[in-house]
Design a protein around this motif. Sequence first.
Motif, mmCIF file in Angstrom:
data_model
loop_
_atom_site.group_PDB
_atom_site.id
_atom_site.type_symbol
_atom_site.label_atom_id
_atom_site.label_comp_id
_atom_site.label_asym_id
_atom_site.label_seq_id
_atom_site.Cartn_x
_atom_site.Cartn_y
_atom_site.Cartn_z
ATOM 1 N N ARG A 53 3.636 -9.661 -50.069
ATOM 2 C CA ARG A 53 2.494 -10.550 -50.291
ATOM 3 C C ARG A 53 2.870 -11.674 -51.265
ATOM 4 O O ARG A 53 3.794 -11.549 -52.073
ATOM 5 C CB ARG A 53 1.321 -9.754 -50.868
ATOM 6 C CG ARG A 53 0.778 -8.666 -49.948
ATOM 7 C CD ARG A 53 -0.125 -9.236 -48.882
ATOM 8 N NE ARG A 53 -0.685 -8.194 -48.030
ATOM 9 C CZ ARG A 53 -1.835 -7.553 -48.275
ATOM 10 N NH1 ARG A 53 -2.517 -7.818 -49.374
ATOM 11 N NH2 ARG A 53 -2.289 -6.646 -47.425
ATOM 12 N N ASP A 54 2.105 -12.742 -51.194
ATOM 13 C CA ASP A 54 2.264 -13.852 -52.129
ATOM 14 C C ASP A 54 1.953 -13.351 -53.540
ATOM 15 O O ASP A 54 0.850 -12.864 -53.805
ATOM 16 C CB ASP A 54 1.296 -14.975 -51.749
ATOM 17 C CG ASP A 54 1.454 -16.213 -52.626
ATOM 18 O OD1 ASP A 54 2.095 -16.126 -53.686
ATOM 19 O OD2 ASP A 54 0.911 -17.268 -52.244
ATOM 20 N N PRO A 89 -1.883 -11.722 -54.336
ATOM 21 C CA PRO A 89 -1.414 -10.484 -53.689
ATOM 22 C C PRO A 89 -2.468 -9.768 -52.845
ATOM 23 O O PRO A 89 -2.115 -8.953 -51.996
ATOM 24 C CB PRO A 89 -0.975 -9.613 -54.870
ATOM 25 C CG PRO A 89 -1.740 -10.141 -56.046
ATOM 26 C CD PRO A 89 -1.870 -11.613 -55.805
ATOM 27 N N ARG A 90 -3.740 -10.089 -53.029
ATOM 28 C CA ARG A 90 -4.799 -9.416 -52.261
ATOM 29 C C ARG A 90 -5.068 -10.097 -50.919
ATOM 30 O O ARG A 90 -5.822 -9.573 -50.100
ATOM 31 C CB ARG A 90 -6.083 -9.363 -53.085
ATOM 32 C CG ARG A 90 -5.963 -8.512 -54.343
ATOM 33 C CD ARG A 90 -7.289 -8.465 -55.086
ATOM 34 N NE ARG A 90 -7.192 -7.648 -56.296
ATOM 35 C CZ ARG A 90 -7.340 -6.347 -56.333
ATOM 36 N NH1 ARG A 90 -7.587 -5.683 -55.211
ATOM 37 N NH2 ARG A 90 -7.235 -5.671 -57.463
ATOM 38 N N ASN A 91 -4.447 -11.242 -50.731
ATOM 39 C CA ASN A 91 -4.690 -11.999 -49.504
ATOM 40 C C ASN A 91 -3.659 -11.606 -48.449
ATOM 41 O O ASN A 91 -2.481 -11.936 -48.576
ATOM 42 C CB ASN A 91 -4.614 -13.496 -49.783
ATOM 43 C CG ASN A 91 -5.081 -14.334 -48.608
ATOM 44 O OD1 ASN A 91 -5.058 -13.896 -47.454
ATOM 45 N ND2 ASN A 91 -5.489 -15.561 -48.901
ATOM 46 N N PRO A 92 -4.068 -10.921 -47.368
ATOM 47 C CA PRO A 92 -3.097 -10.474 -46.356
ATOM 48 C C PRO A 92 -2.536 -11.622 -45.514
ATOM 49 O O PRO A 92 -1.569 -11.432 -44.768
ATOM 50 C CB PRO A 92 -3.920 -9.515 -45.492
ATOM 51 C CG PRO A 92 -5.330 -9.996 -45.630
ATOM 52 C CD PRO A 92 -5.446 -10.515 -47.029
ATOM 53 N N ASN A 93 -3.125 -12.798 -45.640
ATOM 54 C CA ASN A 93 -2.665 -13.941 -44.851
ATOM 55 C C ASN A 93 -1.627 -14.785 -45.582
ATOM 56 O O ASN A 93 -1.159 -15.791 -45.056
ATOM 57 C CB ASN A 93 -3.860 -14.828 -44.481
ATOM 58 C CG ASN A 93 -4.872 -14.093 -43.615
ATOM 59 O OD1 ASN A 93 -4.501 -13.386 -42.682
ATOM 60 N ND2 ASN A 93 -6.153 -14.234 -43.951
ATOM 61 N N LYS A 94 -1.301 -14.388 -46.794
ATOM 62 C CA LYS A 94 -0.294 -15.117 -47.559
ATOM 63 C C LYS A 94 0.907 -14.204 -47.819
ATOM 64 O O LYS A 94 0.751 -13.003 -48.013
ATOM 65 C CB LYS A 94 -0.872 -15.612 -48.890
ATOM 66 C CG LYS A 94 -1.884 -16.727 -48.742
ATOM 67 C CD LYS A 94 -2.302 -17.243 -50.109
ATOM 68 C CE LYS A 94 -3.286 -18.393 -50.002
ATOM 69 N NZ LYS A 94 -3.667 -18.916 -51.342
ATOM 70 N N ARG A 95 2.077 -14.796 -47.856
ATOM 71 C CA ARG A 95 3.293 -14.020 -48.043
ATOM 72 C C ARG A 95 4.197 -14.698 -49.063
ATOM 73 O O ARG A 95 4.009 -15.864 -49.424
ATOM 74 C CB ARG A 95 4.038 -13.891 -46.717
ATOM 75 C CG ARG A 95 4.406 -15.233 -46.084
ATOM 76 C CD ARG A 95 5.433 -15.104 -44.987
ATOM 77 N NE ARG A 95 6.709 -14.647 -45.526
ATOM 78 C CZ ARG A 95 7.774 -14.381 -44.767
ATOM 79 N NH1 ARG A 95 7.692 -14.491 -43.450
ATOM 80 N NH2 ARG A 95 8.902 -13.994 -45.310
ATOM 81 N N ASP A 96 5.174 -13.950 -49.508
ATOM 82 C CA ASP A 96 6.187 -14.488 -50.407
ATOM 83 C C ASP A 96 7.342 -15.036 -49.582
ATOM 84 O O ASP A 96 7.603 -14.573 -48.464
ATOM 85 C CB ASP A 96 6.682 -13.404 -51.364
ATOM 86 C CG ASP A 96 7.337 -13.983 -52.607
ATOM 87 O OD1 ASP A 96 7.365 -15.221 -52.747
ATOM 88 O OD2 ASP A 96 7.817 -13.192 -53.442
ATOM 89 N N ASP A 154 8.590 -6.134 -49.064
ATOM 90 C CA ASP A 154 7.948 -5.155 -49.932
ATOM 91 C C ASP A 154 8.929 -3.992 -50.127
ATOM 92 O O ASP A 154 9.296 -3.320 -49.160
ATOM 93 C CB ASP A 154 6.661 -4.650 -49.281
ATOM 94 C CG ASP A 154 5.876 -3.691 -50.168
ATOM 95 O OD1 ASP A 154 6.492 -2.784 -50.756
ATOM 96 O OD2 ASP A 154 4.654 -3.832 -50.251
#
Length: 372
Positions: free
Chosen positions: A207-208, A212-219, A199
């Motif tokens: 975030r993915d 983007p609102r899902n804290p359990n997913k990433r880019d 970030d």
Amino acid sequence: MDNLTLIKQNRSKAKYAILGISLALFGLQSCQKVYDLPDEQEFLSPNINYPNQVFEPIIGRTTELGSPNTDNSTKPLTFEIVNARYGDGRPVTDIFQVRPTYVWTGEYTGLETTLEEIEAKRKIEERPMFEVLESGKFVLWGSSSNDLIEPRPTDSSNLVQDRRYFDLKISNVGGETIIKDFQLIPWRELPYEPNNDIDPYTGGVARDPKDPRNPNKRDYILPSNFDNIIGAQSNLNLANNDKQKDIVVYIRPFEGGNGHNLRFAFMGPDSTLIDPAKFNETRWDELVHGFNRVNTSEYVQYDVAYPIPLTTVTTDYASGGSAHVEFSYYRLGFNSVRTTAHLGFNFKIFREGDWEVVFHFRRELPKFEDEY
């Protein structure tokens, strides 16, 4: 024709030549008086400008900024940063802290055979982290860091009171002028590229972008290219697309190195490391501009000079301003057809230290075995 006659003729020609020059000078002086032309003097244009006066560099990277249009002003010109302040009037001092900075003194070619040979072509100078060069270009040096220069706010706001402003005094023997209200709005350190997994405002995990609102997913950083890599369980080609990310890359520091190590490692779905020897067609001696290679069952390591690449010069290891690595292995497919798999990655690392580039096979291991 005798010699005496020749001498007389040459003297006559010389007199006419001198007379012609005298008449030309007299004519020039007469025109200057008639038309009141000014004497030649030093010129400082009032129209000196920069196409852009808002600079947004990334901290921790040596970056040149801006290029003046001097509008035919007499050189040499002297440039000086003055009146550095925040938008609310507070003085700015942090960007002018003096730090040790690498400066090239020789030409880097990519043909150097030792770290010592590379280091002999550059030296460390004490320089302000931000300064204006003799050319009128500005530079933010790679010696800068988040600890020394506060980056833009983490909440993504861009308030006037957080911006750094400064003016530039330009002078020569003909006078001086001031260009007002340059802005410096630096981004926080992004110590490597690609860096879509960071970030840029907070420095945390990105975030993915698909959720983007899902804290359990990433880019994730993805390899630059790969082909003919088959899954050991599925016997299907591994893939990266909108639905799945079979191979991702981590660029991260590690502990226990000598301060200028670079490692490459490969990891399976359960985070178990894969022996790099399985990538049996990789040209390890030609992979990076590094030295003292160490091969283990968990990684391959080199001694390197930072940043990577050292310059934008095209070499056997880098082009387009990025380093490029290529890993490959072969296996026999059905009907004993030889198949070669490739895995490539373009990257940069700006911060000196001990770094590893890890290729993570997230869904299943690649198939290295032959078909029978």
